[in-house]
Design a protein around this motif. Structure first.
Motif, short mmCIF file in Angstrom:
data_model
loop_
_atom_site.label_atom_id
_atom_site.label_comp_id
_atom_site.label_asym_id
_atom_site.label_seq_id
_atom_site.Cartn_x
_atom_site.Cartn_y
_atom_site.Cartn_z
N UNK A 103 -4.63 -5.07 -10.94
CA UNK A 103 -3.20 -4.84 -10.96
C UNK A 103 -2.47 -5.71 -9.94
N UNK A 104 -1.23 -6.00 -10.26
CA UNK A 104 -0.31 -6.66 -9.34
C UNK A 104 0.72 -5.62 -8.92
N UNK A 105 1.03 -5.61 -7.64
CA UNK A 105 1.92 -4.60 -7.07
C UNK A 105 3.23 -5.23 -6.58
N UNK A 106 4.29 -4.44 -6.67
CA UNK A 106 5.57 -4.79 -6.08
C UNK A 106 6.14 -3.52 -5.48
N UNK A 107 6.40 -3.56 -4.20
CA UNK A 107 6.95 -2.38 -3.50
C UNK A 107 6.09 -1.14 -3.73
N UNK A 108 4.78 -1.34 -3.76
CA UNK A 108 3.86 -0.22 -3.91
C UNK A 108 3.70 0.32 -5.31
N UNK A 109 4.32 -0.32 -6.29
CA UNK A 109 4.24 0.12 -7.69
C UNK A 109 3.49 -0.93 -8.51
#
Length: 121
Positions: A103-109
């Motif tokens: 997975x790739x995350x952005x701001x913990x999501x």
């Protein structure tokens, strides 16, 4: 496990979500614009199943969690804006499924996920 340094992604929440009885906790880890690509015996790498947005991902997760099966988070590694995890599942009749996700995350999501599944024959 726990929260990775420098990231708000919480692998303890991932464990509770994967091993829970409903899709709600797991779904909370996805960004609204997340994309999930699934590769398995039905959707080969050249034509994966692609789900776009939390609504489409929610439909799949709700279907999965409505089945008579158990889920176990085997391993999870979080490094910066990336995570990888292994999940094993067992249907009530004994059929097993193994799933590996990157997975790739952005701001913990989760904003992008590629899931590769293998099923008992």
């Amino acid at each position: 496990m726990g929260t990775a340094a420098g990231s708000a992604f919480d692998s303890d929440t991932l464990r509770r979500g994967v091993e829970g009885q409903t899709a709600n906790i797991l779904l909370s880890l996805y960004a609204d614009d997340a994309e999930l690509r699934v590769v398995d015996q039905n959707t080969q790498p050249s034509h994966p199943r692609v789900l776009r947005g939390r609504d489409e991902i929610a439909e799949m997760l709700e279907d999965v969690y409505s089945r008579d099966m158990s889920h176990t988070l085997e391993e999870c590694v979080v490094q910066g804006d990336r995570a990888a995890f292994s999940e094993s599942c067992r249907y009530a009749d004994g059929v097993r499924v193994l799933s590996e996700s990157m997975v790739t995350l952005r701001d913990g999501k989760i904003v992008e996920q590629t899931m590769i599944q293998a099923w008992d024959a």
